[in-house]
Scaffold this motif. Structure first.
Motif, PDB file in Angstrom:
ATOM      1  N   THR A  39       0.978  -1.420  -0.008  1.00 23.84           N
ATOM      2  CA  THR A  39      -0.090   0.084  -0.001  1.00 23.84           C
ATOM      3  C   THR A  39       0.641   1.317  -0.086  1.00 23.84           C
ATOM      4  O   THR A  39       1.785   1.306   0.503  1.00 23.84           O
ATOM      5  N   GLY A  40       0.267   2.200  -0.669  1.00 20.22           N
ATOM      6  CA  GLY A  40       0.967   3.540  -0.575  1.00 20.22           C
ATOM      7  C   GLY A  40      -0.135   4.516   0.396  1.00 20.22           C
ATOM      8  O   GLY A  40      -1.258   4.306   0.780  1.00 20.22           O
ATOM      9  N   THR A  41       0.636   5.482   1.098  1.00 11.77           N
ATOM     10  CA  THR A  41      -0.087   6.246   2.118  1.00 11.77           C
ATOM     11  C   THR A  41      -0.725   7.298   1.547  1.00 11.77           C
ATOM     12  O   THR A  41      -1.253   7.636   0.497  1.00 11.77           O
ATOM     13  N   SER A  42      -0.454   8.521   2.246  1.00 13.18           N
ATOM     14  CA  SER A  42      -1.430   9.643   1.854  1.00 13.18           C
ATOM     15  C   SER A  42      -0.777  10.230   0.597  1.00 13.18           C
ATOM     16  O   SER A  42       0.057  10.329   0.171  1.00 13.18           O
ATOM     17  N   VAL A  43      -1.776  11.141   0.198  1.00 17.11           N
ATOM     18  CA  VAL A  43      -1.844  12.156  -1.085  1.00 17.11           C
ATOM     19  C   VAL A  43      -2.645  13.215  -0.759  1.00 17.11           C
ATOM     20  O   VAL A  43      -3.556  13.117  -0.166  1.00 17.11           O
ATOM     21  N   ILE A  44      -2.053  14.471  -0.950  1.00 17.75           N
ATOM     22  CA  ILE A  44      -2.513  15.521  -0.449  1.00 17.75           C
ATOM     23  C   ILE A  44      -2.517  16.380  -1.528  1.00 17.75           C
ATOM     24  O   ILE A  44      -1.494  16.473  -2.667  1.00 17.75           O
ATOM     25  N   ALA A  45      -3.534  17.418  -1.718  1.00 17.10           N
ATOM     26  CA  ALA A  45      -3.553  18.398  -2.854  1.00 17.10           C
ATOM     27  C   ALA A  45      -4.469  19.736  -2.270  1.00 17.10           C
ATOM     28  O   ALA A  45      -5.253  19.603  -1.411  1.00 17.10           O
ATOM     29  N   LEU A  46      -4.109  20.794  -3.000  1.00 19.81           N
ATOM     30  CA  LEU A  46      -4.585  21.994  -2.593  1.00 19.81           C
ATOM     31  C   LEU A  46      -4.717  22.861  -4.005  1.00 19.81           C
ATOM     32  O   LEU A  46      -3.850  22.970  -4.812  1.00 19.81           O
ATOM     33  N   LYS A  47      -5.903  23.443  -3.880  1.00 19.09           N
ATOM     34  CA  LYS A  47      -6.411  24.531  -4.985  1.00 19.09           C
ATOM     35  C   LYS A  47      -5.571  25.888  -4.882  1.00 19.09           C
ATOM     36  O   LYS A  47      -5.352  26.310  -3.730  1.00 19.09           O
ATOM     37  N   PHE A  48      -5.181  26.566  -5.803  1.00 19.16           N
ATOM     38  CA  PHE A  48      -4.769  28.048  -5.715  1.00 19.16           C
ATOM     39  C   PHE A  48      -5.335  28.682  -6.867  1.00 19.16           C
ATOM     40  O   PHE A  48      -6.328  28.284  -7.563  1.00 19.16           O
ATOM     41  N   LYS A  49      -4.803  29.880  -6.979  1.00 14.17           N
ATOM     42  CA  LYS A  49      -5.436  31.020  -7.936  1.00 14.17           C
ATOM     43  C   LYS A  49      -5.416  30.498  -9.438  1.00 14.17           C
ATOM     44  O   LYS A  49      -6.565  30.483 -10.155  1.00 14.17           O
ATOM     45  N   ASP A  50      -4.333  29.658  -9.936  1.00 14.09           N
ATOM     46  CA  ASP A  50      -4.293  29.376 -11.103  1.00 14.09           C
ATOM     47  C   ASP A  50      -4.343  28.036 -11.569  1.00 14.09           C
ATOM     48  O   ASP A  50      -4.042  27.578 -12.751  1.00 14.09           O
ATOM     49  N   GLY A  51      -4.276  27.028 -10.417  1.00 12.63           N
ATOM     50  CA  GLY A  51      -4.403  25.559 -10.728  1.00 12.63           C
ATOM     51  C   GLY A  51      -4.450  24.779  -9.361  1.00 12.63           C
ATOM     52  O   GLY A  51      -5.213  25.373  -8.504  1.00 12.63           O
TER      53      GLY A  51
END
Length: 260
Positions: A39-51
């Motif tokens: 297994t692989g653990t965490s994936v994190i993501a965040l929006k910003f102004k342009d993408g």
């Protein structure tokens, strides 16, 4: 002598008699994967102004063993989207082959348009829901990051049950507990995320990767990070955490293997 590949590694028939393969016959019920193994653990993501910026470490664990340290869990799709995989690695590889086949079909389509992140997320959620309905789920939680049909930042999640949701910041695994509080301080709502700069978003995600390395026993200091904008996808797969507080440990006698 039998040189066919199916005979490799088997006793010679002319010496030991015909090979008995009856034990390979299975008349029992079909069996599906009962739990994820590697297994692989965490994936994190965040929006910003342009993408959108998305990151995941390069570790695949065999139970509690940090077995594979060079597993890339971010996949580009058609220069418009990035899919981050948490959960079972073999199911991730299956979905990767599925996406490669879909990408080829889209590239040779006469329509001239390719799937954007929103369409891709819908497709993957249907695949996950179908497998769940067959009682043979894909043991993954996915984050799909990119741009929608109007070139607006898009970020959404889909899990092994086919459940979907969207938010300015998302995380899987322990990241949902350790990284999300940090990301929600930076972008608590869509309006704040629409004003967030690329530099601040990348810095926040890197800070989360450092927290996960310190606090999640199934994480690694090597990670992949991708920034998706209208200009394209900037994917770096061999990033390493800087200024680690544990860097002094290998100099302490009694820690690790001693050479002197």
């Amino acid at each position: 002598m039998n040189h066919l590949p199916q005979a490799w590694g088997r006793p010679r028939d002319d010496v030991y008699g015909p090979y008995d393969s009856s034990y390979l016959q299975n008349n029992g019920p079909n069996q599906h994967t009962q739990q994820p193994i590697v297994t692989g653990t965490s994936v994190i993501a965040l929006k910003f102004k342009d993408g959108v910026v998305i990151a995941a470490d390069n570790l695949a664990s065999y139970g509690s063993l940090a077995r594979f340290t060079n597993v890339k869990r971010l996949r580009k799709f058609a220069d418009t989207s990035v899919v981050g995989f948490g959960g079972d690695v073999s199911d991730m590889q299956y979905l990767d082959r599925l996406l490669n086949s879909l990408d080829i079909d889209e590239a040779y389509s006469s329509a001239g348009d390719t799937l954007n992140a929103h369409n891709l997320h819908t497709y993957l959620s249907k695949v996950l829901y179908k497998r769940r309905s067959d009682f043979n789920p894909l043991w993954n939680q996915l984050l799909v990051a990119g741009l929608d049909g109007e070139d607006m930042p898009f970020l959404a999640s889909a899990d092994l049950l086919g459940t979907t949701f969207s938010s300015p910041s998302l995380a899987t695994g322990f990241g949902a507990h350790l990284a999300q509080p940090i990301l929600r301080k930076v972008a608590p709502d869509e309006e704040t995320a629409a004003k967030l700069s690329k530099e601040d978003a990348v810095q926040s995600v890197k800070e989360c990767m450092k927290v996960l390395f310190y606090r999640d026993a199934r994480s690694l200091d090597k990670y992949s990070i991708a920034v998706i904008t209208k200009e394209g996808i900037d994917l770096k797969e061999d990033e390493k955490l800087e200024q680690q507080s544990w860097a002094f440990a290998d100099k302490i006698r009694g820690y690790g293997t001693q050479v002197n």
